[in-house]
Design a protein around this motif. Structure first.
Motif, PDB file in Angstrom:
ATOM      1  N   ARG A 233      31.964  68.300  68.770  1.00 16.17           N
ATOM      2  CA  ARG A 233      30.752  67.533  68.492  1.00 16.17           C
ATOM      3  C   ARG A 233      30.741  66.319  69.415  1.00 16.17           C
ATOM      4  O   ARG A 233      31.780  65.737  69.714  1.00 16.17           O
ATOM      5  N   MET A 234      29.554  65.943  69.833  1.00 20.38           N
ATOM      6  CA  MET A 234      29.435  64.802  70.740  1.00 20.38           C
ATOM      7  C   MET A 234      29.976  63.529  70.105  1.00 20.38           C
ATOM      8  O   MET A 234      30.584  62.715  70.799  1.00 20.38           O
ATOM      9  N   THR A 235      29.780  63.352  68.811  1.00 15.95           N
ATOM     10  CA  THR A 235      30.313  62.154  68.159  1.00 15.95           C
ATOM     11  C   THR A 235      31.839  62.120  68.255  1.00 15.95           C
ATOM     12  O   THR A 235      32.420  61.059  68.432  1.00 15.95           O
ATOM     13  N   ARG A 236      32.478  63.272  68.163  1.00 18.17           N
ATOM     14  CA  ARG A 236      33.940  63.337  68.261  1.00 18.17           C
ATOM     15  C   ARG A 236      34.394  63.055  69.691  1.00 18.17           C
ATOM     16  O   ARG A 236      35.396  62.356  69.901  1.00 18.17           O
ATOM     17  N   VAL A 237      33.679  63.570  70.676  1.00 23.97           N
ATOM     18  CA  VAL A 237      34.009  63.293  72.079  1.00 23.97           C
ATOM     19  C   VAL A 237      33.909  61.791  72.337  1.00 23.97           C
ATOM     20  O   VAL A 237      34.818  61.184  72.931  1.00 23.97           O
ATOM     21  N   ALA A 238      32.829  61.183  71.874  1.00 25.62           N
ATOM     22  CA  ALA A 238      32.644  59.733  72.052  1.00 25.62           C
ATOM     23  C   ALA A 238      33.783  58.966  71.393  1.00 25.62           C
ATOM     24  O   ALA A 238      34.322  58.014  71.964  1.00 25.62           O
ATOM     25  N   GLU A 239      34.165  59.388  70.208  1.00 27.78           N
ATOM     26  CA  GLU A 239      35.247  58.730  69.464  1.00 27.78           C
ATOM     27  C   GLU A 239      36.582  58.859  70.208  1.00 27.78           C
ATOM     28  O   GLU A 239      37.307  57.881  70.380  1.00 27.78           O
ATOM     29  N   LEU A 240      36.911  60.063  70.664  1.00 32.39           N
ATOM     30  CA  LEU A 240      38.196  60.296  71.338  1.00 32.39           C
ATOM     31  C   LEU A 240      38.301  59.571  72.677  1.00 32.39           C
ATOM     32  O   LEU A 240      39.386  59.150  73.079  1.00 32.39           O
ATOM     33  N   LEU A 241      37.170  59.445  73.377  1.00 31.96           N
ATOM     34  CA  LEU A 241      37.184  58.769  74.679  1.00 31.96           C
ATOM     35  C   LEU A 241      36.866  57.283  74.583  1.00 31.96           C
ATOM     36  O   LEU A 241      36.935  56.572  75.579  1.00 31.96           O
ATOM     37  N   GLY A 242      36.515  56.815  73.383  1.00 32.11           N
ATOM     38  CA  GLY A 242      36.180  55.403  73.217  1.00 32.11           C
ATOM     39  C   GLY A 242      34.937  55.015  73.993  1.00 32.11           C
ATOM     40  O   GLY A 242      34.876  53.938  74.574  1.00 32.11           O
ATOM     41  N   ARG A 243      33.956  55.908  74.022  1.00 32.10           N
ATOM     42  CA  ARG A 243      32.731  55.679  74.776  1.00 32.10           C
ATOM     43  C   ARG A 243      31.557  55.531  73.822  1.00 32.10           C
ATOM     44  O   ARG A 243      31.498  56.209  72.802  1.00 32.10           O
ATOM     45  N   PRO A 244      30.581  54.699  74.188  1.00 34.54           N
ATOM     46  CA  PRO A 244      29.354  54.639  73.390  1.00 34.54           C
ATOM     47  C   PRO A 244      28.626  55.982  73.475  1.00 34.54           C
ATOM     48  O   PRO A 244      28.655  56.648  74.513  1.00 34.54           O
ATOM     49  N   LYS A 245      27.975  56.386  72.396  1.00 36.45           N
ATOM     50  CA  LYS A 245      27.279  57.680  72.378  1.00 36.45           C
ATOM     51  C   LYS A 245      26.179  57.752  73.429  1.00 36.45           C
ATOM     52  O   LYS A 245      25.948  58.810  74.009  1.00 36.45           O
ATOM     53  N   THR A 246      25.519  56.633  73.698  1.00 42.26           N
ATOM     54  CA  THR A 246      24.439  56.653  74.690  1.00 42.26           C
ATOM     55  C   THR A 246      24.984  56.953  76.083  1.00 42.26           C
ATOM     56  O   THR A 246      24.378  57.707  76.844  1.00 42.26           O
ATOM     57  N   ARG A 247      26.103  56.376  76.415  1.00 39.92           N
ATOM     58  CA  ARG A 247      26.725  56.635  77.728  1.00 39.92           C
ATOM     59  C   ARG A 247      27.184  58.086  77.803  1.00 39.92           C
ATOM     60  O   ARG A 247      27.039  58.742  78.828  1.00 39.92           O
ATOM     61  N   LEU A 248      27.759  58.584  76.732  1.00 42.61           N
ATOM     62  CA  LEU A 248      28.231  59.962  76.697  1.00 42.61           C
ATOM     63  C   LEU A 248      27.066  60.938  76.847  1.00 42.61           C
ATOM     64  O   LEU A 248      27.187  61.954  77.535  1.00 42.61           O
ATOM     65  N   THR A 249      25.935  60.633  76.239  1.00 43.42           N
ATOM     66  CA  THR A 249      24.766  61.493  76.348  1.00 43.42           C
ATOM     67  C   THR A 249      24.367  61.673  77.809  1.00 43.42           C
ATOM     68  O   THR A 249      24.065  62.785  78.258  1.00 43.42           O
ATOM     69  N   TYR A 250      24.401  60.589  78.577  1.00 48.43           N
ATOM     70  CA  TYR A 250      24.073  60.663  79.998  1.00 48.43           C
ATOM     71  C   TYR A 250      25.105  61.523  80.746  1.00 48.43           C
ATOM     72  O   TYR A 250      24.741  62.371  81.564  1.00 48.43           O
ATOM     73  N   GLN A 251      26.393  61.319  80.459  1.00 48.43           N
ATOM     74  CA  GLN A 251      27.444  62.087  81.130  1.00 48.43           C
ATOM     75  C   GLN A 251      27.321  63.579  80.813  1.00 48.43           C
ATOM     76  O   GLN A 251      27.462  64.424  81.704  1.00 48.43           O
ATOM     77  N   ILE A 252      27.056  63.900  79.556  1.00 46.61           N
ATOM     78  CA  ILE A 252      26.900  65.301  79.155  1.00 46.61           C
ATOM     79  C   ILE A 252      25.686  65.904  79.863  1.00 46.61           C
ATOM     80  O   ILE A 252      25.732  67.052  80.318  1.00 46.61           O
ATOM     81  N   ALA A 253      24.607  65.153  79.984  1.00 54.35           N
ATOM     82  CA  ALA A 253      23.413  65.647  80.678  1.00 54.35           C
ATOM     83  C   ALA A 253      23.735  65.959  82.140  1.00 54.35           C
ATOM     84  O   ALA A 253      23.299  66.993  82.674  1.00 54.35           O
ATOM     85  N   CYS A 254      24.506  65.102  82.784  1.00 53.41           N
ATOM     86  CA  CYS A 254      24.915  65.344  84.179  1.00 53.41           C
ATOM     87  C   CYS A 254      25.775  66.601  84.280  1.00 53.41           C
ATOM     88  O   CYS A 254      25.586  67.426  85.183  1.00 53.41           O
ATOM     89  N   LEU A 255      26.723  66.746  83.357  1.00 55.18           N
ATOM     90  CA  LEU A 255      27.597  67.920  83.362  1.00 55.18           C
ATOM     91  C   LEU A 255      26.810  69.196  83.064  1.00 55.18           C
ATOM     92  O   LEU A 255      27.074  70.250  83.644  1.00 55.18           O
ATOM     93  N   GLN A 256      25.828  69.093  82.177  1.00 53.78           N
ATOM     94  CA  GLN A 256      24.999  70.253  81.858  1.00 53.78           C
ATOM     95  C   GLN A 256      24.153  70.636  83.076  1.00 53.78           C
ATOM     96  O   GLN A 256      24.034  71.818  83.406  1.00 53.78           O
ATOM     97  N   HIS A 257      23.600  69.650  83.750  1.00 52.78           N
ATOM     98  CA  HIS A 257      22.796  69.895  84.951  1.00 52.78           C
ATOM     99  C   HIS A 257      23.636  70.583  86.039  1.00 52.78           C
ATOM    100  O   HIS A 257      23.130  71.422  86.772  1.00 52.78           O
TER     101      HIS A 257
END
Length: 166
Positions: free
Chosen positions: A73-97
């Protein structure tokens, strides 16, 4: 590869005995920070060259690569990496692209999103993992002697079982 026995002239020797004001725990922490900072700096370049992703995106890929089945889950990824969810959303979008991750809704949870590696990402990580591991080994050897590297490997159970490289 640099010989772990040789200490570069521009770097201080590995702090193994108490010679300063800091207790052993703080000296060890400072050594670990210096070593990981050096590894991270070099790894950023190699990751960009080999995978064409940012270092933060690479960390997401590594985290997902350790999942035996499916994704996280994205919330778990954000938690494990210590990243804000908004920043993670952008990174996931780049990786998906880039075709490296997939996103899907979590069954029974309208807001839950799970991310997982694609076959392309798994293949890319498999092809580049040797070069990336060598980068880590070389970076640590610049700051730590063989005893410190062995002690660090001993802290991570899976690494303690593997033969030493280099």
């Amino acid at each position: 590869m640099a010989d772990p026995q040789e200490q570069p002239a521009d770097l201080p020797g590995c702090p193994t005995e108490g010679t300063g004001l800091l207790p052993a725990e703080l000296r060890a922490w400072m050594l670990l920070l210096a070593a990981t900072g050096a590894v991270e700096q070099r790894l950023r370049t190699v990751v960009k060259e080999k995978l064409d992703v940012s270092h933060d995106e690479f960390l997401v890929l590594c985290l997902l690569a350790e999942q035996p089945e499916g994704g996280l889950r994205m919330t778990r990824v954000a938690e494990l990496l210590g990243r804000p969810k908004t920043r993670l959303t952008y990174q996931i979008a780049c990786l998906q692209h880039a075709g490296l991750v997939t996103r899907r809704s979590v069954c029974g949870d309208k807001r839950g999103i799970e991310v997982a590696l694609t076959d392309k990402a798994r293949r890319l990580l498999t092809e580049t993992s040797g070069a990336l591991a060598e980068t880590v080994t070389e970076g640590l050897a610049r700051f730590m002697g063989p005893d410190q590297c062995a002690a660090m490997r001993g802290l991570v159970p899976d690494l303690a079982q593997e033969p030493q490289r280099g």
